[in-house]
Every structure is written in structure tokens, then in C-alpha cells.
Design an enzyme around this catalytic site. Structure first.
Site, PDB file in Angstrom:
ATOM      1  N   LYS A   1       1.021   0.595  15.243  1.00  0.00           N
ATOM      2  CA  LYS A   1       2.462   0.363  15.357  1.00  0.00           C
ATOM      3  C   LYS A   1       2.718  -0.583  16.511  1.00  0.00           C
ATOM      4  O   LYS A   1       4.099  -0.763  16.449  1.00  0.00           O
ATOM      5  CB  LYS A   1       2.770   1.874  16.059  1.00  0.00           C
ATOM      6  CG  LYS A   1       2.845   2.951  15.100  1.00  0.00           C
ATOM      7  CD  LYS A   1       4.064   3.189  14.445  1.00  0.00           C
ATOM      8  CE  LYS A   1       3.909   3.854  13.226  1.00  0.00           C
ATOM      9  NZ  LYS A   1       4.107   3.215  11.912  1.00  0.00           N
TER      10      LYS A   1
ATOM     11  N   PRO B   1      -4.403   0.959  18.705  1.00  0.00           N
ATOM     12  CA  PRO B   1      -4.128   0.481  17.387  1.00  0.00           C
ATOM     13  C   PRO B   1      -4.314   1.307  16.208  1.00  0.00           C
ATOM     14  O   PRO B   1      -3.785   0.938  15.110  1.00  0.00           O
ATOM     15  CB  PRO B   1      -5.469  -0.797  17.229  1.00  0.00           C
ATOM     16  CG  PRO B   1      -6.328  -0.026  18.143  1.00  0.00           C
ATOM     17  CD  PRO B   1      -5.953   0.257  19.418  1.00  0.00           C
TER      18      PRO B   1
ATOM     19  N   HIS C   1       0.820  -1.288   0.132  1.00  0.00           N
ATOM     20  CA  HIS C   1       0.043   0.029  -0.067  1.00  0.00           C
ATOM     21  C   HIS C   1       0.747   1.080   0.050  1.00  0.00           C
ATOM     22  O   HIS C   1       1.959   1.451   0.413  1.00  0.00           O
ATOM     23  CB  HIS C   1      -0.836  -0.012   1.258  1.00  0.00           C
ATOM     24  CG  HIS C   1      -2.020  -1.034   1.007  1.00  0.00           C
ATOM     25  ND1 HIS C   1      -3.143  -1.355   2.251  1.00  0.00           N
ATOM     26  CD2 HIS C   1      -2.439  -1.937   0.021  1.00  0.00           C
ATOM     27  CE1 HIS C   1      -3.758  -2.209   1.719  1.00  0.00           C
ATOM     28  NE2 HIS C   1      -3.459  -2.711   0.726  1.00  0.00           N
TER      29      HIS C   1
ATOM     30  N   TYR D   1      -9.503   4.917   7.215  1.00  0.00           N
ATOM     31  CA  TYR D   1     -10.179   5.521   8.481  1.00  0.00           C
ATOM     32  C   TYR D   1     -11.310   6.612   8.028  1.00  0.00           C
ATOM     33  O   TYR D   1     -11.040   7.487   7.397  1.00  0.00           O
ATOM     34  CB  TYR D   1      -9.023   6.175   9.164  1.00  0.00           C
ATOM     35  CG  TYR D   1      -7.735   5.311   9.616  1.00  0.00           C
ATOM     36  CD1 TYR D   1      -8.039   4.554  10.573  1.00  0.00           C
ATOM     37  CD2 TYR D   1      -6.638   5.427   9.023  1.00  0.00           C
ATOM     38  CE1 TYR D   1      -6.866   3.871  11.037  1.00  0.00           C
ATOM     39  CE2 TYR D   1      -5.647   4.793   9.504  1.00  0.00           C
ATOM     40  CZ  TYR D   1      -5.521   3.806  10.675  1.00  0.00           C
ATOM     41  OH  TYR D   1      -4.502   2.977  10.837  1.00  0.00           O
TER      42      TYR D   1
ATOM     43  N   TYR E   1       4.151   6.904   9.557  1.00  0.00           N
ATOM     44  CA  TYR E   1       3.164   5.821   9.422  1.00  0.00           C
ATOM     45  C   TYR E   1       4.201   4.588   8.580  1.00  0.00           C
ATOM     46  O   TYR E   1       4.015   3.321   8.923  1.00  0.00           O
ATOM     47  CB  TYR E   1       2.255   6.471   8.638  1.00  0.00           C
ATOM     48  CG  TYR E   1       1.113   5.128   7.957  1.00  0.00           C
ATOM     49  CD1 TYR E   1       0.471   4.460   9.217  1.00  0.00           C
ATOM     50  CD2 TYR E   1       1.097   4.731   6.933  1.00  0.00           C
ATOM     51  CE1 TYR E   1      -0.817   3.435   8.873  1.00  0.00           C
ATOM     52  CE2 TYR E   1       0.400   3.551   6.456  1.00  0.00           C
ATOM     53  CZ  TYR E   1      -0.587   3.051   7.537  1.00  0.00           C
ATOM     54  OH  TYR E   1      -1.417   2.085   7.111  1.00  0.00           O
TER      55      TYR E   1
HETATM   56  C1  PHB Z   1      -5.782  -3.729  10.525  1.00  0.00           C
HETATM   57  O1  PHB Z   1      -5.736  -4.230   9.243  1.00  0.00           O
HETATM   58  O2  PHB Z   1      -6.019  -4.841  11.450  1.00  0.00           O
HETATM   59  C2  PHB Z   1      -5.356  -2.632  11.017  1.00  0.00           C
HETATM   60  C3  PHB Z   1      -5.465  -1.578  10.229  1.00  0.00           C
HETATM   61  C4  PHB Z   1      -5.364  -0.163  10.363  1.00  0.00           C
HETATM   62  C5  PHB Z   1      -5.112  -0.082  12.140  1.00  0.00           C
HETATM   63  C6  PHB Z   1      -5.123  -0.945  12.913  1.00  0.00           C
HETATM   64  C7  PHB Z   1      -5.163  -2.385  12.431  1.00  0.00           C
HETATM   65  O3  PHB Z   1      -4.878   1.249  12.355  1.00  0.00           O
END
Ligand code: PHB
Length: 376
Positions: A277, A273, A53, A181, A364
Site C-alpha cells: 500500500k 509492505p 494481475h 503469499y 487491495y
Molecule cells: C513486490 O512485488 O515488491 C511486492 C509484492 C507484494 C507485496 C509487497 C511487495 O506485498
């Protein structure tokens, strides 16, 4: 990392192998983590199977924006389940004749203040065994033996949140090519994936949520409601085959070393989460640790061991700052009239301002290691 430097190491694991291989966790690897696995010769399956990605999508006010960090940095994020990373490590240790000792029960750590640490455990056949070591790496998580062993000798800074993440794995096709997000006045929705037809999605829910109160239908309805956009098709629904609830917490314990017992990963620190990280920080600690131990065996130098905690913590706090930035921007914290407009202003700034976006993207995709921190 240690074995590759000619340093013997034994990995003890409380659970059985099938459990560890199947344990569902997050799955976003920084470029920095992938580079480390690559240098270890452990990235072949990752390169064949992982999704590469450039950044992530951000959605708010029913509009979708792609934050392309690759264009700014030339680096990527890689989606590869944590269980897959662990499986690759287990297989490599097996190949090197140092297989993980699974089902190690009643583990105890002694002598870590005397310089002659011993780790005792009961093996799968019920025999008590003792390993005499020079160093103990406590990689056994927040609820593990190592952290509990030194609990009186470390100080913890902590922040808890009034919400949790309700997570699902589902047989459905992702609507975006990369993770997304969605910030909504009512809370965050995360649209992530594990493959072309498997989605991993999360909803911000109150901390005291009862998972049983969330039927699959209710989860899909809320994911769709929060994620609704004018510029994008609706989420595809599908069979939910895993469902979990994870509280959010930020926590750092210092120092990360007591005598010859070193704490790594979640044994010393927890990030929420948001921004994914956790695993990456554990890899970071492992690099700092194995470099320090490697330096000790190569030349007898102790300064890197003495610096372990401070060196690791610099990176830990950078990740905490990053995670806090994303967490506070994406989650609903308050019912007051200030919460949403403030968050929306911060989100808009990320979309409008190249410098702000770059600053986020840089962390990131993973802060690079100074060469001196490499495990070699
Ligand atoms: C995930 O794909 O499990 C995932 C993606 C983004 C996050 C946390 C977990 O911020």
C-alpha cells in the site's frame, strides 16, 4: 497534478537523477493509482510494460489458491516498479519545463506558521537558493526534512514488529502468473515478479537479521522450503542481482498539516509492505492535497485545505487496517501453539468465503476516490 491545474510547483530531490531512477522499491499499483496516472496522461508506458494481475495467489498447507479479485470487482492490480513510476514523472516534468532539482542539499523549511513559507537549499553548484511559496508539500519520507521540521507539533501512533523482510531480485522465471503469499508455520514467503524472467521474492526473517549470514543458496533453500506445495512445481532458482533487508513498521502521524507545511506519504505514515500500500497511499495523499490546493487557487476556498489531514487520514487508516489484517495473517508472530492454527483458520476463511475475499479484494485493488477528491 498541480502543474495541470496551472499551479506552479518545484520538486526538490536530495539524491542525483541516476540514483532515483534506479532505486528499487515495491511495485504493485492499485487500479485507483493507475486510474490517476491515466487521467494525468502518464500511463502509456505503464500499459505497454506493466503486468496486469487479477489478484494474488495464497498458499498454505502445501496447497495453492488463487484469489481472483478481478472477477468480483472488474478491477486489476498492476505490477510496475516504483522506479518506473518515478521515471515517468521525472520525464513529464522535464517535458513541461519544470525539471526536478536534483542534488538539493541542506534543505530547510521556514515560515510555515506565518503563511509565507520559504524553502532554502544548496544547489549542485554550491549556491544557496530560496524558494518563496504559498504551500510546501513534504513528500520527503520518514527521514526527510519536512517531518523533522514539525516533529514537535505532530503525534505519532506506532507499532513495530519483531521481524523484517529479506528481499531479492533474481533472474528466474516466476512459477505463478501473479504474485503469491505463502503462509508457513515458520513465516511468510512472498513470490512476486518484475517481468517474465525476473522475480522479486521476500522472506520473513527476525528483525536483527544480518544480511551477510544469508548466502544466495540459503535464501533459495528457505524460499523453496516454505513455498513447497503438492499441487505446483518447485520455485525456479537463478542469479540473485539485488538483496536487501527492510524492517516492518506501522506508523501514523497526525495532523498531516502544520500551517502551510503539508506532509504526504511516508513523511506522515508507514505501512508494512504486506499488501503493497505504501506508494498507493502516497498517490492518495497527493490527490487530496492537489485537490485542496487547486480549490484554493480556483475559488479562494480554504475548507479543503483545512480538511486535508482528516480526509487523507481516513484513507490512511483504511490502508493500515488492511495491511494489519494481511500482516497478522501471513506472518509468524509467536512460538505458542495458538499462532499457526489461528492464522490457518483465517486463511481458510478467505479461501472459503466469497464475502471475506471480496472485502480484501476491494481494498487491495484500491478504494475508489469520491469524485470530490479528484485532483481536477
Ligand atoms: C513486490 O512485488 O515488491 C511486492 C509484492 C507484494 C507485496 C509487497 C511487495 O506485498
Amino acid at each position: 497534478m498541480l502543474l495541470r491545474q496551472g499551479i506552479d510547483a518545484i520538486v526538490l530531490e536530495q539524491r542525483d537523477e541516476a540514483y532515483v531512477r534506479a532505486r528499487v522499491r515495491a511495485g504493485v499499483l492499485e487500479q485507483t493509482t493507475v486510474d490517476v496516472l491515466d487521467q494525468l496522461g502518464l500511463a502509456d508506458r505503464l500499459y505497454a510494460e506493466a503486468l496486469r494481475h487479477d489478484g494474488f495467489y495464497l498458499r498454505f498447507d502445501r496447497s495453492t489458491h488463487k484469489l481472483d479479485f478481478h472477477a468480483d470487482t472488474g478491477r486489476n492490480a498492476w505490477v510496475y516498479g516504483q522506479a518506473e513510476v518515478v521515471a515517468d514523472l521525472i520525464d513529464d516534468l522535464k517535458k513541461r519545463d519544470r525539471p526536478v532539482v536534483f542534488e538539493a542539499a541542506d534543505v530547510s523549511v521556514d515560515g510555515y506558521l506565518t503563511g509565507r513559507p520559504e524553502v532554502a537549499y544548496t544547489d549542485g553548484e554550491g549556491r544557496r537558493r530560496v524558494i518563496e511559496a504559498d504551500f510546501v508539500a513534504g513528500c520527503d519520507g520518514f527521514h526527510g526534512v519536512c517531518r523533522a521540521t514539525v516533529a514537535d507539533r505532530i503525534a505519532t501512533a506506532e507499532r513495530s514488529y519483531p521481524f523484517a523482510w529479506l528481499g531479492i531480485l533474481a533472474h528466474s522465471t516466476p512459477v505463478t502468473a501473479e504474485g503469491m503469499y505463502t503462509a508457513h508455520p515458520d513465516g511468510l514467503a512472498v513470490h512476486s515478479m518484475r517481468g517474465p524472467h525476473i522475480t522479486r521474492q521476500y522472506l520473513q526473517v527476525p528483525a536483527d537479521t544480518d544480511l551477510d549470514a544469508w548466502s544466495d543458496e540459503r535464501i533459495w533453500a528457505e524460499l523453496r522450503r516454505r513455498s513447497a506445495a503438492d499441487d505446483w512445481p518447485e520455485l525456479e532458482t537463478g542469479e540473485v542481482f539485488e538483496k536487501s533487508l527492510a524492517p516492518l513498521r506501522s506508523l501514523v502521524s497526525e495532523p498531516m498539516r502544520v500551517g502551510s507545511l503539508f506532509l504526504l506519504g511516508d513523511a506522515a505514515h508507514i505501512v508494512p509492505p504486506t499488501g503493497a500500500k505504501g506508494l498507493n497511499l502516497a498517490v492518495s495523499d497527493a490527490c487530496v492535497f492537489s485537490h485542496a490546493v487547486g480549490g484554493f487557487y480556483a475559488t479562494g476556498r480554504k475548507d479543503l485545505l483545512d480538511a486535508y489531514s482528516d480526509t487523507a487520514l481516513d484513507r490512511v487508516w483504511q490502508a493500515q487496517a488492511f495491511s494489519w489484517n494481511l500482516t497478522s495473517m501471513l506472518h509468524r508472530f509467536d512460538d505458542d501453539g495458538f499462532d499457526w492454527p489461528l492464522r490457518r483458520a483465517r486463511l481458510q476463511r478467505l479461501v472459503d468465503c466469497d464475502d471475506d475475499r471480496r472485502a480484501i479484494g476491494h481494498v487491495y485493488l484500491g478504494l475508489p476516490f469520491p469524485t470530490a477528491w479528484r485532483y481536477e
